[in-house]
Write a protein that holds these residues in place. Structure first.
Motif, PDB file in Angstrom:
ATOM      1  N   PHE A 155      51.461  35.894  43.116  1.00 10.48           N
ATOM      2  CA  PHE A 155      52.271  34.805  42.605  1.00 10.48           C
ATOM      3  C   PHE A 155      51.369  33.799  41.926  1.00 10.48           C
ATOM      4  O   PHE A 155      50.150  33.908  42.006  1.00 10.48           O
TER       5      PHE A 155
ATOM      6  N   LEU B 207      37.990  40.742  39.732  1.00 14.52           N
ATOM      7  CA  LEU B 207      37.174  40.660  40.940  1.00 14.52           C
ATOM      8  C   LEU B 207      37.953  40.985  42.209  1.00 14.52           C
ATOM      9  O   LEU B 207      37.387  41.053  43.286  1.00 14.52           O
ATOM     10  N   GLY B 208      39.269  41.146  42.079  1.00 17.61           N
ATOM     11  CA  GLY B 208      40.058  41.505  43.252  1.00 17.61           C
ATOM     12  C   GLY B 208      40.201  40.375  44.262  1.00 17.61           C
ATOM     13  O   GLY B 208      40.315  40.611  45.459  1.00 17.61           O
ATOM     14  N   ILE B 209      40.176  39.139  43.787  1.00 21.54           N
ATOM     15  CA  ILE B 209      40.362  38.004  44.698  1.00 21.54           C
ATOM     16  C   ILE B 209      41.852  37.770  44.899  1.00 21.54           C
ATOM     17  O   ILE B 209      42.658  37.977  43.988  1.00 21.54           O
ATOM     18  N   ASN B 210      42.205  37.348  46.101  1.00 21.64           N
ATOM     19  CA  ASN B 210      43.602  37.097  46.433  1.00 21.64           C
ATOM     20  C   ASN B 210      44.248  36.102  45.459  1.00 21.64           C
ATOM     21  O   ASN B 210      43.687  35.028  45.217  1.00 21.64           O
TER      22      ASN B 210
ATOM     23  N   PHE C 234      40.097  36.719  37.690  1.00 19.14           N
ATOM     24  CA  PHE C 234      39.669  36.726  39.094  1.00 19.14           C
ATOM     25  C   PHE C 234      40.508  37.690  39.931  1.00 19.14           C
ATOM     26  O   PHE C 234      39.989  38.380  40.799  1.00 19.14           O
TER      27      PHE C 234
ATOM     28  N   PHE D  92      46.622  34.085  45.753  1.00 17.51           N
ATOM     29  CA  PHE D  92      46.897  32.763  46.321  1.00 17.51           C
ATOM     30  C   PHE D  92      45.702  31.843  46.104  1.00 17.51           C
ATOM     31  O   PHE D  92      45.844  30.703  45.661  1.00 17.51           O
ATOM     32  N   VAL D  93      44.515  32.350  46.402  1.00 20.98           N
ATOM     33  CA  VAL D  93      43.303  31.538  46.291  1.00 20.98           C
ATOM     34  C   VAL D  93      43.008  31.207  44.838  1.00 20.98           C
ATOM     35  O   VAL D  93      42.729  30.058  44.483  1.00 20.98           O
ATOM     36  N   VAL D  94      43.096  32.240  43.989  1.00 19.38           N
ATOM     37  CA  VAL D  94      42.756  32.035  42.580  1.00 19.38           C
ATOM     38  C   VAL D  94      43.682  30.996  41.958  1.00 19.38           C
ATOM     39  O   VAL D  94      43.233  30.049  41.298  1.00 19.38           O
TER      40      VAL D  94
ATOM     41  N   PHE E 226      41.995  33.162  33.214  1.00 19.53           N
ATOM     42  CA  PHE E 226      41.284  32.750  34.428  1.00 19.53           C
ATOM     43  C   PHE E 226      41.908  33.446  35.646  1.00 19.53           C
ATOM     44  O   PHE E 226      41.229  34.138  36.407  1.00 19.53           O
TER      45      PHE E 226
END
Lengths: 334, 338
Positions: free
Chosen positions: A76, A134-137, A130, A139-141, A126
């Motif tokens: 999301f 980079l496979g970052i969650n 990410f 939510f965090v991104v 952006f």
């Protein structure tokens, strides 16, 4: 998990009456709501109010469909909202700057569009970079980009609204007359809806989003370029949101650093109430249309009944939970 | 794991040290570097007043994030904590004002009633969240989004947005702005909460069950864990801790506020995530969350002292959250899995 599209005809026919009631729960709920409000306040079904609701719902639709693009992939976008504010401020600054320099209308509008959509594209790259790269969650991104956009919009605007967005921009995206009876926001929403319908149902990219959302590993094993598609999904989300931001800027006639305040939660709520699943892979243009209409009708009805703003907030919270519960029932029955 | 222990020698030792470092993560290092750099270059950073301010403000975030962490561990989310804080603030302040009229002079009783009412309001929201998630199986994101809206509306409806004054002096000057043994009271409260959560995580069945539920809900259910009970419990504790934060803030501010820092929810999630709590559930330790909350507040304070525009600070914080998690993720990938 079977989604509605993959149900075969006999399977669908075997659904019980209750099942159908559940499938139709949202439209039914909407009809009941409108009729019961009508009993108290007939104005709700007046032509003027209906046009007004459709008008409002077009904005909700654009933001909710932006959100849907990434929710389909199990993500999301929390930055939708502050990114809209940044788009609004950036486009307004670009336009007022050129107007001050005495540029012709066409150039001014083009600059506004490029600045707004450019900001959208950057945010999308952006987020997508990410999440997909980079496979970052997500939510965090998107929490990060939420803060970045918040800082940007307040910094470049100096904290206050950017006034004097040229009239030609407002005529183009808000109050111009192209077709009698149909406002420009509604026309834009219909065009975006048709475009998205085609994209999601008749292109490899669109179908792949569902597969990625349903089962990311299967999508990768099947050889889909998942990363690229995920990237596109975030890009599409931010571009759609940016376009919605331009529409809102045209409506307010100024660049507002607080424009996107509640948009993020509202867009997620509208999409999810319509039946886009946060588990990914389920949803479509129709779901977003109903979700956006429902949310708009609800607040319109409460406004007409003169329900206070604080009580509206409480009721909205209750309705979100109930609607999502009904959706849950619907999915387990289907 | 065992094959490393067998191989004696400098290589194995340094490898083990590296592995230990990877387990703790880079957060403590960054925190120490930040503190040392600030202490060297900005003398005011270590002044008593500044240290107090940082400790007090981070105490609130520590308490809030500890609760958020519990919900994240069971694979959930709590978007409503930022709304429970003002709700508890308003409810407790109004109760104290009412009790002040009903039983004048009984300061202890008045405060007790106020605190209970505040915690009660938190508990109610927590139960709503927990019951919906555990029994109706509704997504935590949506439920807590709904309860956030409900709690915010309630707090505003109760007060019309006007601050509630008239709480007992003992509550404000004695507790909220008071010092015990030279330290702000909120620090003790935070230490107590962290110790309790640490104990639960390490030495109780509940702690282990929470990890199990977040790790694999189905497996936990099949193994006979009463998953629904523990899910509700996690949400209830989270909301109660949010209410505790609300009470402590109310005592410091000196009035019940229906609008308190709208960023609290996101900050609590950011702290948890920087601390390595997995959003997929099953992972997270309260001592790391404490460090992360401290890190966020010290960083904000450092930027304040360096006179960085608050609007630019927001941009920095956003970048740091993303980069912190990105670096953590890359580090994990390079560590061999065994």
């Amino acid at each position: 998990m079977t989604d509605a599209a993959s149900l075969s005809a006999p399977e669908a026919a075997r659904r019980s009456l209750v099942g159908w009631l559940l499938v139709l729960s949202l439209p039914l709920l909407m009809a009941v709501m409108e009729l019961s409000v009508y009993a108290v306040e007939p104005r709700v079904l007046s032509l003027r109010n209906i046009v007004n609701v459709l008008d409002q719902a077009s904005y909700a639709f654009v933001f909710a469909s932006a959100q849907m693009m990434v929710i389909l992939t199990r993500g999301f976008d929390l930055s939708l909202g502050t990114s809209v504010s940044t788009v609004s401020v950036a486009s307004a600054l670009a336009m007022t700057g050129l107007v001050a320099a005495g540029a012709p209308d066409a150039l001014v509008v083009a600059a506004g569009l490029i600045a707004g959509l450019g900001v959208g594209a950057l945010v999308g790259l952006f987020n997508g970079g990410f999440v997909a790269g980079l496979g970052i969650n997500p939510f965090v991104v998107t929490l990060g980009s939420l803060n970045i956009c918040l800082g940007l919009s307040t910094t470049i605007s100096g904290g206050g609204p950017v006034f004097n967005v040229p009239d030609v921009f407002s005529r183009l995206f808000y109050n111009g007359k192209l077709m009698p009876g149909v406002s420009i926001p509604i026309m834009i929403a219909v065009l975006i809806g048709l475009g998205l319908y085609f994209l999601l149902n008749h292109t490899t990219f669109g179908r792949s989003l569902y597969i990625i959302g349903n089962n990311p590993r299967a999508a990768r094993v099947a050889g889909l370029p998942s990363r690229r598609y995920l990237m596109f999904a975030y890009l599409a989300c931010s571009l759609l949101a940016a376009f919605g931001g331009l529409m809102l800027t045209a409506r307010t006639g100024s660049g507002e650093p607080n424009l996107g305040g509640s948009l993020m939660l509202e867009s997620i709520a509208a999409a999810v109430i319509g039946g886009v699943s946060l588990q990914g892979g389920v949803g479509g243009v129709g779901a977003v249309v109903f979700g956006a209409l429902f949310v708009t009708m609800l607040s319109n009805s409460m406004d007409l009944l003169e329900v206070g703003g604080y009580v509206q907030q409480i009721l909205l919270g209750c309705v979100i939970i109930i609607a999502i519960f009904l959706d849950r029932l619907r999915q387990t029955r289907a | 794991m065992t094959h490393i222990v067998d191989r004696r020698g400098a290589g194995a030792v340094s490898q083990r040290a590296l592995r230990g470092y990877a387990r703790v993560g880079f957060l403590p290092t960054v925190l120490i570097v930040l503190v040392v750099a600030m202490a060297l270059f900005v003398p005011r950073f270590l002044s008593v007043q500044n240290v107090f301010n940082v400790l007090r403000s981070s105490s609130y975030l520590v308490i809030l994030s500890a609760g958020q962490m519990l919900v994240l561990i069971v694979g959930g989310f709590d978007l409503s904590v930022g709304a429970v804080v003002p709700l508890a603030s308003v409810v407790s302040a109004m109760t104290m004002v009412w009790a002040g009229g009903a039983v004048p002079g009984q300061t202890g009783l008045i405060i007790a009633l106020g605190v209970l009412a505040g915690l009660g309001s938190g508990l109610l929201v927590g139960l709503l969240n927990g019951l919906c998630v555990a029994f109706l199986k509704v997504s935590a994101f949506i439920v807590t989004l709904g309860s956030m809206s409900i709690a915010t509306g309630m707090a505003l409806l109760l007060t019309n947005g006007i601050p509630v004054y008239g709480m007992p002096k003992a509550f404000v000057s004695g507790f909220g702005r008071g010092l015990w043994f030279q330290l702000p009271t909120a620090v003790y409260l935070a230490a107590l909460v962290v110790a309790a959560v640490w104990f639960i995580q390490n030495f109780t069945k509940m702690g282990r069950y929470l990890y199990a539920i977040g790790g694999n809900l189905h497996a936990a259910t099949v193994s006979g864990v009463r998953t629904k009970t523990y899910l509700v419990l996690a949400y209830a504790v989270c909301s109660i801790l949010a209410a505790v934060t609300g009470l402590a803030l109310t005592a410091e501010i000196g009035s019940g506020q229906a609008v308190i820092n709208g960023q609290l929810t996101l900050e609590s999630i950011a702290a948890a995530v920087i601390a390595g709590v997995s959003l997929k559930g099953g992972v997270g330790r309260v001592e790391m969350v404490t460090l992360a909350a401290l890190f966020l507040l010290i960083l904000t304070n450092a930027m304040d002292l360096l006179r960085i525009d608050p609007r630019i600070q927001t941009i920095f914080l956003g970048l740091i959250v993303v980069l912190a998690v990105a670096i953590e993720e890359m580090g994990k990938r390079r560590t061999p899995v065994d």
